[in-house]
Design an enzyme around this catalytic site. Structure first.
Site, PDB file in Angstrom:
ATOM      1  N   VAL B  77      -5.059  10.721   4.056  1.00 52.11           N
ATOM      2  CA  VAL B  77      -5.519   9.607   3.225  1.00 52.11           C
ATOM      3  C   VAL B  77      -5.142   8.308   3.918  1.00 52.11           C
ATOM      4  CG1 VAL B  77      -5.199   8.463   0.982  1.00 52.11           C
ATOM      5  CG2 VAL B  77      -5.288  10.956   1.105  1.00 52.11           C
ATOM      6  N   CYS B  78      -6.103   7.398   4.057  1.00 56.23           N
ATOM      7  CA  CYS B  78      -5.823   6.125   4.716  1.00 56.23           C
ATOM      8  C   CYS B  78      -4.803   5.337   3.907  1.00 56.23           C
ATOM      9  CB  CYS B  78      -7.094   5.304   4.877  1.00 56.23           C
ATOM     10  SG  CYS B  78      -6.773   3.648   5.541  1.00 56.23           S
ATOM     11  N   ILE B  79      -3.667   5.034   4.546  1.00 57.48           N
ATOM     12  CA  ILE B  79      -2.551   4.407   3.828  1.00 57.48           C
ATOM     13  C   ILE B  79      -2.899   3.016   3.283  1.00 57.48           C
ATOM     14  CG2 ILE B  79      -1.511   3.580   5.998  1.00 57.48           C
ATOM     15  CD1 ILE B  79       1.238   4.160   4.683  1.00 57.48           C
ATOM     16  N   ALA B  82      -5.490   3.304   0.444  1.00 54.63           N
ATOM     17  CA  ALA B  82      -4.845   3.938  -0.708  1.00 54.63           C
ATOM     18  C   ALA B  82      -3.943   2.958  -1.445  1.00 54.63           C
ATOM     19  CB  ALA B  82      -4.043   5.162  -0.263  1.00 54.63           C
TER      20      ALA B  82
END
Lengths: 119, 130
Positions: B77-79, B82
């Site tokens: 998941v793209c930090i 997110a």
């Protein structure tokens, strides 16, 4: 890592959704990792070429300022679809590293890319 | 043949993330290798462990986790995307002084470099959603 080219196409208008910004962030990441990357603006994304964007009024970062810095990141040209510009009555923006291309050149750019991601 | 998948849409709001899951399930069941599933833009919501659809509707988050339990694939998941959307792990929650964290087990926060790498290492790269 073999150098597989990636073209990021942005067809969303700047500012009205997160898509333009997040597409641009991916372009910057690709440049940071030294990928062979192209950026193409078409459809409503070409509104990003309009001069005089005062984005503090909408509490957003100025996307044209970010795009001006792309050559420093290693991306010399932003490809812009001529048909999209003409349909919206927008002239090229002289202070952005934009390269206006025809529909045929757009097709060639996409065909010759290993991967295409659209935002 | 290494396949990587990009998911851009949230569960329920769009059918795309469900289609992405079904694609991954079918590919893995037929013996293909999925190297990485990367969640960007609204796709990060697939990583929230507290999404609670009605019991008689599909729970995409649980389905992704079940997939990871059976097969070897990465759920990244793209930090940045997110954090903006309120999907954080324990470490990020602590770092930002947040009241809670919600990233589900088997999901991992990471940067766009992982997406770029997936694209470079994979023979096929497929995007679901917008």
């Amino acid at each position: 890592m073999t150098n597989k080219s990636i073209t990021i196409v942005i067809s969303s208008a700047p500012y009205s959704s997160s898509s333009f910004r997040e597409g641009l962030d991916l372009v910057l990441a690709a440049c940071t990792f030294d990928r062979d990357v192209n950026l193409l603006l078409r459809d409503n994304a070409v509104y990003a070429l309009l001069p005089g964007q005062e984005t503090t009024h909408i509490d957003q970062k100025n996307l044209s300022q970010i795009m001006k810095a792309l050559p420093i990141y290693g991306l010399p040209d932003i490809h812009v679809c001529k048909t999209s510009l003409d349909a919206r009555g927008i002239k090229n923006a002289p202070d952005l590293p934009a390269k206006v291309i025809s529909e045929q050149e757009v097709n060639e750019l996409i065909i010759n890319s290993h991967n295409v991601i659209r935002f | 043949m290494k396949i990587s998948v990009l998911v851009l849409s949230a569960p329920f709001d769009s059918q795309s993330s469900y289609t992405a899951l079904k694609y991954c399930e079918a590919a893995l069941q037929s013996g293909k290798t999925i190297h990485r599933v990367f969640f960007y833009q609204s796709g990060v919501h697939n990583g929230s462990a507290i999404s609670t659809p009605p019991k008689d509707e599909v729970n995409l988050h649980q389905r992704w986790r079940a997939l990871k339990e059976t097969y070897d694939l990465e759920l990244i998941v793209c930090i940045a995307a997110a954090a903006r959307r309120g999907v954080v792990d324990e470490s990020e929650a602590k770092r930002h002084g947040l009241a809670a964290h919600n990233l589900g087990e088997h999901f991992e926060l990471s940067g766009l470099g992982q997406l770029i790498e997936a694209q470079a290492l994979s023979d096929r790269f497929i995007t679901f959603g917008s």
